[in-house]
Every structure is written in structure tokens, then in C-alpha cells.
Design a protein around this motif. Structure first.
Motif, PDB file in Angstrom:
ATOM      1  N   ALA A  38     -88.242-115.819  67.552  1.00  0.00           N
ATOM      2  CA  ALA A  38     -89.056-116.998  67.809  1.00  0.00           C
ATOM      3  C   ALA A  38     -90.570-116.870  67.040  1.00  0.00           C
ATOM      4  O   ALA A  38     -91.102-117.883  66.988  1.00  0.00           O
ATOM      5  CB  ALA A  38     -89.506-117.210  69.322  1.00  0.00           C
ATOM      6  N   MET A  39     -90.838-115.667  66.620  1.00  0.00           N
ATOM      7  CA  MET A  39     -92.160-115.317  66.008  1.00  0.00           C
ATOM      8  C   MET A  39     -92.480-115.787  64.705  1.00  0.00           C
ATOM      9  O   MET A  39     -93.182-115.908  64.024  1.00  0.00           O
ATOM     10  CB  MET A  39     -92.562-113.976  65.967  1.00  0.00           C
ATOM     11  CG  MET A  39     -92.760-113.401  67.580  1.00  0.00           C
ATOM     12  SD  MET A  39     -94.051-114.299  68.618  1.00  0.00           S
ATOM     13  CE  MET A  39     -95.536-113.720  67.669  1.00  0.00           C
ATOM     14  N   TYR A  40     -91.050-116.060  64.208  1.00  0.00           N
ATOM     15  CA  TYR A  40     -90.823-116.824  62.971  1.00  0.00           C
ATOM     16  C   TYR A  40     -91.735-117.944  62.398  1.00  0.00           C
ATOM     17  O   TYR A  40     -91.878-118.397  61.443  1.00  0.00           O
ATOM     18  CB  TYR A  40     -89.556-116.502  62.173  1.00  0.00           C
ATOM     19  CG  TYR A  40     -88.835-115.379  61.740  1.00  0.00           C
ATOM     20  CD1 TYR A  40     -89.007-114.918  60.325  1.00  0.00           C
ATOM     21  CD2 TYR A  40     -88.484-114.277  62.874  1.00  0.00           C
ATOM     22  CE1 TYR A  40     -88.395-113.675  60.244  1.00  0.00           C
ATOM     23  CE2 TYR A  40     -88.037-113.189  62.461  1.00  0.00           C
ATOM     24  CZ  TYR A  40     -87.891-112.697  61.206  1.00  0.00           C
ATOM     25  OH  TYR A  40     -87.546-111.563  60.590  1.00  0.00           O
ATOM     26  N   ILE A  41     -91.821-118.841  63.519  1.00  0.00           N
ATOM     27  CA  ILE A  41     -92.506-119.939  63.457  1.00  0.00           C
ATOM     28  C   ILE A  41     -93.843-119.876  63.343  1.00  0.00           C
ATOM     29  O   ILE A  41     -94.647-120.978  62.619  1.00  0.00           O
ATOM     30  CB  ILE A  41     -92.427-120.831  64.601  1.00  0.00           C
ATOM     31  CG1 ILE A  41     -93.094-120.358  66.035  1.00  0.00           C
ATOM     32  CG2 ILE A  41     -90.803-121.300  65.059  1.00  0.00           C
ATOM     33  CD1 ILE A  41     -93.030-121.323  67.213  1.00  0.00           C
ATOM     34  N   VAL A  42     -94.545-118.614  63.321  1.00  0.00           N
ATOM     35  CA  VAL A  42     -96.084-118.333  62.911  1.00  0.00           C
ATOM     36  C   VAL A  42     -96.143-117.271  61.967  1.00  0.00           C
ATOM     37  O   VAL A  42     -97.114-116.758  61.738  1.00  0.00           O
ATOM     38  CB  VAL A  42     -96.736-117.684  64.360  1.00  0.00           C
ATOM     39  CG1 VAL A  42     -96.781-118.931  65.427  1.00  0.00           C
ATOM     40  CG2 VAL A  42     -96.085-116.625  64.937  1.00  0.00           C
TER      41      VAL A  42
END
Length: 338
Positions: free
Chosen positions: A283-287
Motif C-alpha cells: 500500500a505504500m506504493y501510492i506515496v
């Protein structure tokens, strides 16, 4: 004067070790206070990023050092610790300690390199750090057979599980070949103090994860995950920092590796927890760049502006985050960190 100072330092160190062993909760409060200082310094003085990161790194070092004190005290009378193995330079514990140390200081080193040698020097340091970490993790995987490790490999110690009386933590505890722990009858605590839980294992508290034998395909999957930072850095060199290709290559490697490892049966609870963390890590790939600049940044900023204007007393805490969000995103949300 020097001859007098050495015994004095030894006495002070001994007192510090005794205090940390006897008061782990107070030690935790002290470490947390130092970390909060690093948060409040950000953006308030010149070179605040470098200073706050230095203080944050020092707090992590302090936490690691204090954990080792508490753990070594708890293991004093434990028969599960192999002292000869610990004395080897390339023992698994020493390598895990080295990787953890690099994890704690890499951001500070990168920021320092950028101030001293510019962007080019920063990238050279990044490549060196990630290469060293990758080689160390591959050594743990293929030589010591330590599979599905945490990041960093030595996690903060659960000091409550160790207890205030560390010397009694592992007394009379036997670890069976299956990994289950049992306590000898003559070392059972009083009835009113029993928790009816299995006694803790020394290797679990020390940051290790009991390894299960992996098949070749699963070893390849874990190797892919470890090699991901190097592959991503190489693809950035080929396609450029702003290209979507490095981002897509990195998330593809991580997803394939995760799916392969999840197909394993009879995973230990610690390994399942690590894989769950890796799933959340996607989910950290969105930031992360370039997704952050093209899509998520404007939505995050809009939500934070609404939150600051709608909720009382939140402004002083959130405005520095809004002001430095882009700088922090470039500093902390790496694609090359495992």
C-alpha cells in the motif's frame, strides 16, 4: 588522570546496565522522549532535517543497545544460547546486528552525503548501502538458512514479555526440536502469577525467526525480494528517475515474491506476521514516486487541509507536515529499501 577515568567509566557503565535491566519501562519512556525531540525539531532551526535525523538515529541506536542489555541479562543462565557461535565474526547474530545498524543510520548518512557531495554523492552512498545490505541478507538466506526475515532483522524487543526480573526469564526453559517451549516443574511461578502461556524463546526475543526448510522456488522468491532494491536502482539508472518502469518493476517483483511465499504451508506465526507486513507494504506504493507526484499528492494535501481547518487544535501539529510533506516523501519513502 586517564588511569582513574577507565575504572570510573566501567563503574558508570555497570550502573547503567543494572538500571536498564531493572527498569525496562522507564528506559522505553526515555527512548520515546528522544524520538519526540527529533519530530519537534523538524523545520524549526537551520539544518533541522540533518539534526532531527541524527537524534532519531541516536534514539534507535540507544533502543538497540538497551535491548541487547536486557536480552543478554535474560539469557545469562539460558542453555539455548550458543556462545561459540556468537563469537564468530560472520555469525547470524552479528550480521543481523550489522544490517539493523545500517537500517537505522542510512537516512542520516544519505542526507549528510547530499550536503557534503551533492546529489551525485548521495546516489553513490545509496548504491553502496543497498549493495552491502543486499549481500548481507543473501548471506543470511543462503548460508545461515534464515528465511523471511523482518526488516530490520532485529526488531525492538518486547520488554514486557521479558519481564522486570530478566534473570529469571529463561531459567528452567527447554526448547524442543519442534520449537515448542516448556518449563521445568521446579521453575514454575506461583499460582497467582501464572499466565498459562508458553515461556518465551531466546531466539524469538533476539530477533530471529525459526527457519523452515524452503523449496528452491521459494528460495528464489525470497532472493527476488532481497534483490529488489538493486534491481530498482539499476532500472532507475537505465530508464530515469521520473519513469514509471522502475516503479512497475519494483511492485511486480514484490507482488510475485509475496504470492510465492504465501503459498508455503506450515509457516511459523512469526513468518506469517512478516508476510502480513509485506502485504501492507504494497500500500505504500501510492506515496512513492512517480505515483505520488501524478496522483496521490493532490488528494492527500486536500484531505489534510480539510482536516486542519475542520478539527480544532490540530493545526500546529499538521501544518509542519503539510509544509515538509514533499521533502519527507523524497527522504523516507524509498522504493529501494527492503
Amino acid at each position: 588522570m586517564e588511569n582513574l577515568s577507565i575504572p570510573t567509566l566501567r563503574v558508570l557503565y555497570k550502573h547503567y546496565v543494572n538500571w536498564v535491566s531493572a527498569h525496562p519501562e522507564r528506559t522505553t519512556d526515555l527512548e520515546a522522549s528522544i524520538k519526540w525531540i527529533s519530530y519537534f525539531l523538524a523545520g524549526r532551526i537551520n539544518n533541522s532535517t540533518l539534526l532531527s535525523e541524527l537524534i532519531y538515529s541516536m534514539s534507535n541506536f540507544m533502543m538497540l543497545f538497551n535491548d541487547q542489555i536486557i536480552l543478554s541479562t535474560a539469557k545469562t543462565n539460558s542453555v539455548t544460547v550458543n556462545d561459540k557461535e556468537k563469537k564468530k565474526i560472520f555469525s547470524s547474530e552479528n550480521i543481523k546486528r550489522f544490517i539493523t545498524t545500517v537500517d537505522y543510520v542510512e537516512v542520516f548518512v544519505e542526507i549528510s552525503a547530499k550536503k557534503l557531495w551533492g546529489t551525485k554523492g548521495r546516489w553513490i552512498i545509496i548504491v553502496l548501502l543497498q549493495t552491502v545490505k543486499c549481500m548481507a541478507r543473501l548471506y543470511l538466506l543462503h548460508v545461515h538458512k534464515l528465511h523471511i526475515l523482518e526488516s530490520p532483522p532485529i526488531q525492538p524487543l518486547d520488554r514486557k514479555s521479558v519481564g522486570l526480573n530478566c534473570n529469571d526469564a529463561f531459567n528452567g526453559v527447554i526448547t524442543l526440536p519442534s520449537g515448542r517451549t516448556i518449563r521445568k516443574m521446579d521453575h514454575a511461578p506461583p499460582m497467582n502469577q501464572r499466565t498459562w502461556k508458553a515461556p518465551p524463546r531466546a531466539d524469538i526475543l533476539g530477533g530471529g525467526i525459526p527457519g523452515r526448510t524452503l523449496s528452491d522456488i521459494h528460495i528464489v522468491a525470497e532472493t527476488m525480494y532481497i534483490m529488489k532494491p538493486i534491481v530498482h536502482l539499476g532500472s532507475m539508472c537505465i530508464f530515469g528517475e521520473k519513469s514509471w518502469k522502475p516503479w512497475l518493476i519494483s511492485i511486480t517483483i514484490e507482488y510475485i515474491s509475496l504470492q510465492r511465499l504465501k503459498s508455503l504451508k506450515n509457516l511459523s506465526p512469526q513468518q506469517r506476521l512478516v508476510l502480513s507486513k509485506r502485504s501492507l507494504h504494497l500500500a505504500m506504493y501510492i506515496v512513492r514516486s512517480p505515483f505520488f507526484e501524478n496522483y496521490s499528492e493532490k488528494h492527500i494535501r486536500s484531505f489534510l487541509h480539510w482536516f486542519v481547518n475542520s478539527v480544532p487544535l490540530v493545526g500546529p501539529l499538521m501544518r509542519p507536515f503539510l509544509e515538509y510533506m514533499k521533502q519527507w516523501q523524497e527522504t523516507y519513502f524509498y522504493l529501494w529499501s527492503v
